[in-house]
Design an enzyme around this catalytic site. Sequence first.
Site, PDB file in Angstrom:
ATOM      1  N   THR A  12      -7.287 -14.812  -9.799  1.00 13.54           N
ATOM      2  CA  THR A  12      -8.078 -14.056  -8.816  1.00 13.54           C
ATOM      3  C   THR A  12      -8.105 -12.561  -9.146  1.00 13.54           C
ATOM      4  OG1 THR A  12      -7.424 -15.649  -7.152  1.00 13.54           O
ATOM      5  CG2 THR A  12      -8.276 -13.566  -6.339  1.00 13.54           C
ATOM      6  N   VAL A 129       1.947  -3.295  -4.207  1.00 14.08           N
ATOM      7  CA  VAL A 129       2.176  -3.206  -2.757  1.00 14.08           C
ATOM      8  C   VAL A 129       0.867  -2.832  -2.067  1.00 14.08           C
ATOM      9  CG1 VAL A 129       3.469  -2.092  -0.900  1.00 14.08           C
ATOM     10  CG2 VAL A 129       4.523  -2.366  -3.155  1.00 14.08           C
ATOM     11  N   GLY A 131      -2.023  -4.301  -1.922  1.00 16.78           N
ATOM     12  CA  GLY A 131      -3.316  -4.652  -2.546  1.00 16.78           C
ATOM     13  C   GLY A 131      -4.119  -3.427  -2.899  1.00 16.78           C
ATOM     14  N   ILE A 133      -4.686  -0.806  -1.093  1.00 22.37           N
ATOM     15  CA  ILE A 133      -4.308   0.451  -0.415  1.00 22.37           C
ATOM     16  C   ILE A 133      -3.586   1.358  -1.401  1.00 22.37           C
ATOM     17  CG2 ILE A 133      -2.994   1.467   1.479  1.00 22.37           C
ATOM     18  CD1 ILE A 133      -3.016  -1.289   2.830  1.00 22.37           C
ATOM     19  N   LYS A 202       8.134  -5.957  -1.551  1.00 22.41           N
ATOM     20  CA  LYS A 202       7.288  -4.766  -1.411  1.00 22.41           C
ATOM     21  C   LYS A 202       8.046  -3.594  -0.789  1.00 22.41           C
ATOM     22  CE  LYS A 202       3.058  -7.533  -1.200  1.00 22.41           C
ATOM     23  NZ  LYS A 202       2.172  -8.315  -0.313  1.00 22.41           N
ATOM     24  N   GLY A 307      -6.673  -9.794  -2.179  1.00 21.83           N
ATOM     25  CA  GLY A 307      -8.068 -10.105  -2.486  1.00 21.83           C
ATOM     26  C   GLY A 307      -8.442  -9.556  -3.852  1.00 21.83           C
TER      27      GLY A 307
HETATM   28  N1  HSE Z   1       0.667 -13.045  -0.379  1.00 22.16           N
HETATM   29  C1  HSE Z   1       0.435 -11.677  -0.100  1.00 22.16           C
HETATM   30  C2  HSE Z   1       0.047 -11.507   1.368  1.00 22.16           C
HETATM   31  C3  HSE Z   1      -0.666 -11.046  -0.902  1.00 22.16           C
HETATM   32  O1  HSE Z   1      -0.142 -12.486   2.090  1.00 22.16           O
HETATM   33  O2  HSE Z   1      -0.085 -10.372   1.782  1.00 22.16           O
HETATM   34  C4  HSE Z   1      -0.241 -10.657  -2.293  1.00 22.16           C
HETATM   35  O3  HSE Z   1       0.724  -9.647  -2.278  1.00 22.16           O
END
Ligand code: HSE
Length: 439
Positions: A12, A129, A131, A133, A202, A307
Amino acid sequence: MGIKLGILGLGTVGTGTVQLLLDNVGRHSLLRELEIWRVGVKSLDKPREVDLPTGVITTDLESIVNDPQIDIVVELIGGIDRARELILKAIANGKHVVTANKAVISRFGAEIFTAANKAGVYVMLEASVGGGIPVIQPLKQSLSVNRIHTVTGIVNGTTNYILTRMQTEGSNFDDVLADAQKLGYAEADPTADVDGWDAADKIAILASLAFGGRINREEVFSEGIRQVSKTDISYADKLGFVIKLLAIAKRISPLSPSSSCPTLSVRVHPTLVPKTHPLASINGVYNAILVEGEPLGQVMFFGPGAGAGATASAVCSDILNLAARLTSAKSSSSSSNIDPLLACSHQDYCPIAPVSELIVRFYARFLTKDQSGVIGKLGTCFGKYGVSLESVVQTGFQGELAEIVVVTHDVQEGKVKQALDEIRTMEAIHSIPSLLRVI
Ligand code: HSE
């Protein structure tokens, strides 16, 4: 000469990254200096969403980290042992590394950064950490003059989605989890998310950056959300709280000039959060990180925590930072040493569109006769002019008149105006007291 990338992984995030790199129009001009030289995958047979020239894709990941032509290795395979091994090999071969891998960095950061410092290369981890942001770079740079005392985050989208649905629907954890798995918001094996391990990885990374010391991942306390019940959520609500899975890193020891690493509390657990707290309103799959320090006070980072596109944005910003340094290093003997990501190179004015052409959402409030079919007539009329409605709510009465609020989807202002002109002529409509734009 371009900067050559070796990308490990075309899942992804890998696919999102390649797509962003290939679709560079309107983005930073430095992206055009980047060349996707090799992409490492597990299998050549899997259908791909990206079209890469023959010979770029290989199953030989080792050949990528050993390729003398590659400047930057982008590790997006996930997992722990193999990823760690490939990152260390890339570093040993003098390559800069970009990774989204919080599990590897939180566990093997000390080993990886020691190796990188020795080799004189950078390891960039913005995507690890939050995504999309931007929070790593701000902690490393923009906020680094502050004395941080607390970092509090909603850093796991899966659990925030589940808790939000439990709260809004009054549903049980198991039911929401099963539905979230069906809808693709939760993994088939949700353990790392629902038991708090992902959030613990994270917050270990964030704590390390905020407080300037390494964090032993095994010492990070984590309790997940399996035991949170709808009854708890309901009581919390009555008391003025929402329940969130918070990841918290807090300075415990007083400031001391002699010790550079303060004592910290670093933990992940379900937490009652006052409804007035900035994190209380972070719902669904979104993430947010609240950083508190002196003299800054509070600053909150909010956005999509996962995402393809969002994470690719973070991965590519790291690639761009490295590319800027590589480019200025290559040209330092000739012209200037200016980092193009820090300097401003604007020259021309941007044309500004008239407001009537903007595509935005609208909020409209109607006072109508209290009779059947009014909401239907409003909807039909908006539909006739191509105005799609996001919501229609009857909020109550003003005297004898019903009050109806409509929020549109994104639409050109002209279409809304046409629909409203016709609605004003309807026998059931008394007036339209408000028409506002929604951001
Ligand atoms: N699995 C993580 C979440 C996304 O649900 O935020 C990837 O870090």
